[in-house]
Design a protein around this motif. Sequence first.
Motif, short mmCIF file in Angstrom:
data_model
loop_
_atom_site.label_atom_id
_atom_site.label_comp_id
_atom_site.label_asym_id
_atom_site.label_seq_id
_atom_site.Cartn_x
_atom_site.Cartn_y
_atom_site.Cartn_z
N VAL A 40 0.86 -1.18 0.00
CA VAL A 40 0.00 0.00 0.00
C VAL A 40 0.90 1.23 0.00
N ILE A 41 0.50 2.24 -0.72
CA ILE A 41 1.27 3.49 -0.80
C ILE A 41 0.49 4.59 -0.11
N GLY A 42 1.08 5.12 0.96
CA GLY A 42 0.45 6.20 1.70
C GLY A 42 -0.84 5.82 2.38
N PRO A 43 -0.88 4.77 3.22
CA PRO A 43 -2.11 4.40 3.91
C PRO A 43 -2.56 5.49 4.88
N MET A 44 -3.88 5.69 4.97
CA MET A 44 -4.44 6.73 5.82
C MET A 44 -5.31 6.10 6.90
N PRO A 45 -5.42 6.74 8.06
CA PRO A 45 -6.24 6.19 9.16
C PRO A 45 -7.69 5.93 8.76
N SER A 46 -8.17 6.64 7.76
CA SER A 46 -9.55 6.47 7.32
C SER A 46 -9.77 5.14 6.61
N GLY A 47 -8.68 4.44 6.27
CA GLY A 47 -8.79 3.21 5.49
C GLY A 47 -8.52 3.45 4.02
N ASN A 48 -8.40 4.71 3.65
CA ASN A 48 -8.06 5.04 2.26
C ASN A 48 -6.54 5.07 2.13
N CYS A 49 -6.05 5.38 0.95
CA CYS A 49 -4.61 5.51 0.76
C CYS A 49 -4.34 6.56 -0.31
N ARG A 50 -3.16 7.12 -0.28
CA ARG A 50 -2.81 8.21 -1.19
C ARG A 50 -2.37 7.70 -2.56
N GLY A 51 -2.01 6.44 -2.61
CA GLY A 51 -1.59 5.82 -3.87
C GLY A 51 -2.36 4.54 -4.10
N SER A 52 -1.71 3.58 -4.73
CA SER A 52 -2.36 2.30 -5.00
C SER A 52 -2.13 1.32 -3.86
N ALA A 53 -2.84 0.19 -3.91
CA ALA A 53 -2.74 -0.81 -2.84
C ALA A 53 -2.97 -2.19 -3.43
N GLY A 54 -2.62 -3.21 -2.64
CA GLY A 54 -2.81 -4.58 -3.08
C GLY A 54 -1.59 -5.06 -3.86
N GLN A 55 -1.83 -5.52 -5.08
CA GLN A 55 -0.73 -5.98 -5.94
C GLN A 55 -0.16 -4.80 -6.73
N CYS A 56 0.43 -3.87 -5.98
CA CYS A 56 0.93 -2.62 -6.57
C CYS A 56 2.44 -2.68 -6.79
N VAL A 57 2.93 -3.84 -7.18
CA VAL A 57 4.37 -4.03 -7.33
C VAL A 57 4.96 -3.09 -8.37
N ASP A 58 4.24 -2.80 -9.44
CA ASP A 58 4.78 -1.92 -10.49
C ASP A 58 4.98 -0.51 -9.96
N ALA A 59 4.03 -0.02 -9.16
CA ALA A 59 4.16 1.32 -8.59
C ALA A 59 5.31 1.38 -7.59
N ILE A 60 5.46 0.34 -6.79
CA ILE A 60 6.53 0.31 -5.80
C ILE A 60 7.89 0.17 -6.48
#
Length: 244
Positions: A40-60
């Motif tokens: 996950v990229i930029g996880p937020m306390p609300s449960g949202n995130c600032r970037g992608s999440a899950g199988q986000c290997v390409d972004a990472i």
Amino acid sequence: MKKVVSPCLCTVYTRSGNEATARAFCEIQFENGRLSITGVIGPMPSGNCRGSAGQCVDAIREGRPCDEWTQEMLDKFCSIWDEWHLNDMRPYCKHQKELGWNKLAVTPVTLYHYRLNSKTLRRQESMKKRSWKMLCDGMTAALSDDQIEVAKLPYSLTLPHEISGEAALYYEPQKPLYPGMTGATETKTLGWLHPDEHPDGILGKPCPVCGYQYGHAWQTEEVPQDVIDWLCSLPESPVEPAWV
């Protein structure tokens, strides 16, 4: 093994469209021989995130290494993620992998879809009406060999190549009749095509060594011990994420 790592900082975009930087987190789990990696990229306390999440290997993979991580470590980590994530859900056996079927499976090919042209459809309908009238008049409905061949033509054809020869006289490229319908061509990978759909298709194709049919069950491929040791040696995240 269960650990959370923070390999890099990634570029994200704010609601106003401006670039910003967010920390990426990855959870690594290895239990009962099964490796699972999620991020996950930029996880937020609300449960949202600032970037992608899950199988986000390409972004990472595109991120900038941070803390104790180097570019070499980041590249190796993402390569392991690509190759070994969910190693208990392989559609191939070990022999098929040795033969390169895992790479062959993602090879894209083009399928060509055809429908009977209007001239042939009218001819079929004319023969049908003529035969029905002859039967109603107490006569024997008889068709020539050529007529029989035309009457037997299927309404649609899907071929691994463009149509040619005599068949081209009866068919035309398929046109979508409604939104979402496949048009004249379609791209699929060989791992999703049976040999009767494409000569190089491997779905359901038996292994020449053990007979296992590709894609008929999930197979487990053992993760090399040196890969597990390397993942265990990775530094834990210095920051506790809101979630991962």
